[in-house]
Scaffold this active site. Structure first.
Site, short mmCIF file in Angstrom:
data_model
loop_
_atom_site.label_atom_id
_atom_site.label_comp_id
_atom_site.label_asym_id
_atom_site.label_seq_id
_atom_site.Cartn_x
_atom_site.Cartn_y
_atom_site.Cartn_z
N CYS A 21 161.90 -52.51 62.59
CA CYS A 21 161.92 -51.85 63.63
C CYS A 21 162.93 -52.34 65.00
O CYS A 21 162.13 -50.73 65.79
CB CYS A 21 160.40 -51.14 64.02
SG CYS A 21 159.18 -51.23 62.54
N GLY A 73 162.92 -40.92 60.59
CA GLY A 73 162.69 -41.93 61.65
C GLY A 73 162.63 -43.66 61.65
O GLY A 73 162.10 -44.01 60.22
N GLY A 74 162.84 -43.59 62.39
CA GLY A 74 161.98 -45.22 62.92
C GLY A 74 163.71 -46.53 62.18
O GLY A 74 164.98 -45.33 62.25
N HIS A 86 160.88 -53.51 52.36
CA HIS A 86 159.61 -52.87 51.48
C HIS A 86 160.03 -53.38 50.42
O HIS A 86 160.87 -54.17 49.69
CB HIS A 86 159.99 -51.61 50.85
CG HIS A 86 159.75 -50.36 52.08
ND1 HIS A 86 158.85 -50.15 52.94
CD2 HIS A 86 161.07 -49.70 51.84
CE1 HIS A 86 158.98 -49.54 53.35
NE2 HIS A 86 159.93 -48.87 53.59
N ALA A 138 154.04 -47.75 55.53
CA ALA A 138 153.84 -48.86 54.18
C ALA A 138 153.13 -50.26 54.64
O ALA A 138 153.54 -50.55 55.86
CB ALA A 138 155.66 -49.71 54.40
N GLY A 163 157.34 -41.85 55.28
CA GLY A 163 155.72 -42.42 55.31
C GLY A 163 155.46 -43.05 56.25
O GLY A 163 155.57 -43.69 56.92
#
Lengths: 147, 302
Positions: free
Chosen positions: B237, B139-140, B145, B221, B219
């Site tokens: 996002c 999702g998102g 990263h 970050a 998950g």
């Protein structure tokens, strides 16, 4: 819940008057999908319990018509709170239709999960798979047991 | 949904300051761990399994993605091979829940809802920054990263934890908020804007997960000492007017520039926060489940 069922009966009433008495059987899966069976087709969505556990739905993918699927195949996705959840078909068969309305208006899954928020319709090929589904009483028990 | 890129930081700031809704939402935001039970009963809380944790160092993103895919497959196969009545019996399983912690070399990743939506020239631009771009099933939306960012991939079977998806995500948010609180930073959740915020417009950690048959992957970050320049190349996002911030920058703003906010320093704090918020023991994975430890190590070794 009762008001949702009443709406469904009103929508189908004209057809019922033309034909012999027609009833739907609704069964459930352990992963909180409902399966409304009408002859050899089924309409499938997530239950009110499921939509509450998911949170506000912001994105939906549904299968395309004429796709052949096996039971347990991933046929769609629902995204809420930045989490995508795979939707599985409980039955093998051919997809008749994915609900385009719910793709365009994802809040239907939260507001009307067991009526307008249906996800897809399937013409199923193996009636025996219906036996593995839960009836309303067993599903109610599953929820009460906290699953 | 088209994803445009904005490089002018000034443009972002002026747009944010004229947006009243975000300020109202932030004041209504919730801090920390007010609901530590995550909607579990006392009886359920007494039955939670131990989670194994493992820190893998720096792992290329695609390698970690493949590892998670295979780990989820293995866990789903193991759990669902059991009759329904036996699935809650941990003694019948070799594989445990794992809190996978790691860092990635620089990479931009995107969520399921944006598959195929980023224009080729935009992808080229990101590659030209010497950066990979990977579309995933989480999702998102788009995020970054890279080194200095503590990435966590909790691989949980949610039914063992009696967790609804929304409670699981809330738990991740509370874990980050609890970790920030250790450094004296107030971080909040904002309804409708998943993530962990230190102001109406600054996000210190991003979230995006995937649930398959109640088994979680992907998950969070948390920006520890991440170079924020990478976030300025995208709209993180997909939220215009919002920016990313790191613990290091926050400590500088609080007049504590010498505070150690490296990934090494933050990791044990995050681990303890996770245990506290999720209400279970978090122990070294090699002790909790040697089989899971070996499986993961095999898949990420160079």
């Amino acid at each position: 819940m009762l008001s949702v069922l009443r709406t469904a009966r009103v929508r189908f009433a004209p057809a019922a008057r033309r034909m012999a008495f027609r009833s739907f059987v609704t069964k459930y899966t352990e992963s909180h999908e409902w399966v409304r069976i009408d002859g050899d087709t089924a309409t499938i969505g997530v239950t009110d319990y499921a939509q509450n556990a998911l949170g506000d739905v912001v994105y939906v993918e549904v299968p395309e018509a004429n796709t052949e699927v096996e039971a347990e195949d991933v046929v769609g996705i629902v995204e809420s709170v930045k989490s995508t959840s795979d939707i599985y078909s409980p039955l093998s068969g051919t997809i008749i239709e994915g609900n385009a309305n719910v793709v365009a208006n994802t809040k239907l899954v939260n507001k009307s999960p067991e009526a307008d928020g249906w996800l897809f319709k399937i013409k199923f090929s193996d009636k025996e798979q219906l036996d593995a589904l839960l009836d309303a009483t067993k599903y109610k028990q599953l929820i009460e047991d906290g699953h | 949904m088209a994803i445009a890129s904005i490089r002018n930081f000034g443009q972002i700031l002026s747009r944010v300051q004229s947006h009243p809704t975000t300020y109202r939402a932030f004041s209504a935001a919730t801090t920390g761990t007010s609901d530590c039970t995550l909607s579990r009963t006392a009886e359920q809380l007494s039955q939670l399994p131990t989670i194994g944790y493992v820190y893998l160092g720096e792992v290329p993103y695609r390698k970690a993605l493949e590892m998670q895919k295979q780990l989820c497959r293995r866990r789903i196969d193991e759990i669902y091979a059991l009759p329904q009545a036996d699935r809650a019996d941990l003694n019948l399983r070799q594989f445990s829940d794992t809190l996978i912690l790691l860092q990635h070399p620089p990479v931009y990743t995107n969520g399921r809802r944006n598959h195929g939506k980023l224009q080729p020239d935009e992808i080229e631009r990101l590659h030209a920054l010497d950066c990979d771009y990977v579309e995933t099933n989480r999702g998102g939306e788009i995020t970054f990263h890279g080194p200095g960012q503590l990435v966590g991939y909790p691989n949980l079977y949610l039914k063992d934890h009696f967790l609804a998806t929304k409670c699981f995500v809330k738990g991740l948010e509370y874990t980050i908020a609890e970790t920030c609180a250790h450094f004296g930073i107030e971080a909040k959740t904002i309804p409708g804007f998943p993530g962990v915020w230190t102001s109406p417009t600054q996000k210190v950690a991003a979230l995006g997960t995937h649930v398959q048959r109640y088994v979680t992957s992907h998950g969070f970050a948390l920006n520890c000492t991440t170079d924020m320049k990478w976030f300025r190349e995208i709209i993180p996002c997909g939220l215009e007017g919002k920016t990313a911030i790191s613990l290091q920058t926050l400590m500088e703003q609080h007049g504590k520039p010498n505070c150690d906010t490296s990934v090494d320093a933050v990791l044990p704090i995050l681990r303890k926060s996770f245990a506290k918020v999720f209400g279970c023991n978090v122990k070294p994975l090699e002790d909790v489940s040697p089989a899971t430890f070996k499986f993961i190590q095999e898949l990420v070794k160079l």
